[in-house]
Write a protein that holds these residues in place. Sequence first.
Motif, mmCIF file in Angstrom:
data_model
loop_
_atom_site.group_PDB
_atom_site.id
_atom_site.type_symbol
_atom_site.label_atom_id
_atom_site.label_comp_id
_atom_site.label_asym_id
_atom_site.label_seq_id
_atom_site.Cartn_x
_atom_site.Cartn_y
_atom_site.Cartn_z
ATOM 1 N N ALA A 42 0.838 -1.207 0.000
ATOM 2 C CA ALA A 42 0.000 0.000 0.000
ATOM 3 C C ALA A 42 0.871 1.254 0.000
ATOM 4 N N PHE A 45 2.343 1.886 -3.451
ATOM 5 C CA PHE A 45 1.354 2.441 -4.374
ATOM 6 C C PHE A 45 1.166 3.944 -4.179
ATOM 7 N N GLN A 46 1.500 4.477 -3.011
ATOM 8 C CA GLN A 46 1.290 5.902 -2.751
ATOM 9 C C GLN A 46 2.159 6.780 -3.639
ATOM 10 N N ALA A 48 3.131 5.747 -6.746
ATOM 11 C CA ALA A 48 2.977 5.270 -8.125
ATOM 12 C C ALA A 48 1.907 6.080 -8.850
ATOM 13 N N LEU A 53 1.695 -0.301 -11.933
ATOM 14 C CA LEU A 53 2.132 -1.207 -10.887
ATOM 15 C C LEU A 53 3.579 -0.853 -10.545
ATOM 16 N N PRO A 54 3.869 -0.476 -9.302
ATOM 17 C CA PRO A 54 5.249 -0.099 -8.952
ATOM 18 C C PRO A 54 6.234 -1.233 -9.246
ATOM 19 N N VAL A 57 6.740 -3.733 -6.540
ATOM 20 C CA VAL A 57 5.660 -4.718 -6.384
ATOM 21 C C VAL A 57 5.842 -5.827 -7.412
ATOM 22 N N ALA A 162 -3.794 -3.009 -12.272
ATOM 23 C CA ALA A 162 -3.018 -2.276 -11.258
ATOM 24 C C ALA A 162 -3.953 -1.415 -10.397
ATOM 25 N N ARG A 166 -4.448 -1.920 -6.426
ATOM 26 C CA ARG A 166 -4.241 -0.791 -5.507
ATOM 27 C C ARG A 166 -5.473 -0.573 -4.635
ATOM 28 N N GLU A 170 -5.454 -1.121 -0.596
ATOM 29 C CA GLU A 170 -5.756 0.003 0.289
ATOM 30 C C GLU A 170 -6.984 -0.279 1.150
#
Length: 193
Positions: A42, A45-46, A48, A53-54, A57, A162, A166, A170
């Motif tokens: 999570a 992803f903040q 990204a 998709l980071p 990850v 993605a 996410r 979250e």
Amino acid sequence: MEIVLLIILAAGGYYFYKRSRAVSSRSGSREWVRDFVVYHVAALFQSALPGKLPDEVVALIRGEASGSDEVQLLGSMQNYTVYRFKTRSSMADLPAVREDARQFLRVELDTLNSTNALRRFIRRMHKLDTGSDIAEAELAQQFEEISSHIKADDDKARAIRAMMLRDWIEEFFERKHGKPIRSFLEDMVAAGV
């Protein structure tokens, strides 16, 4: 001589006290590992872009972490365990964390590859955007539209997947930790972690 012996005994006692309180995957409890994995993903992803998709990850899913990914994972894990449990995790916990992350993310991605997951995502996004539930006719129309985009374009399919991951991570994080990831991260910073 007696003072030196007393200092050595006190330092040894303190060391064993801290180790006995340390969070460890070897203790048999892996609940903290899953909570950390959800937090870590999570948090990644903040930073990204939406629909992206980071890379970290992707590396966790593939089980192919670079040296910098390992350092980031260790630092994130230690910050999380200090904040949540007031003790540091160790490098010995990394293999369990990497394996749990790989398994968890693969299962979640497989789950998100279903029509039910896409419908759930559409319902949730509509509710967040409008504040009301979506009508079944509109749901069917949006589902068909998004499904056609997924089938026609691999890039759009990856972007939607993605976004779904996410959103799910979250939401899962908020259920497990009682607050959104942004609030949790702000609280960590405020606590000096």
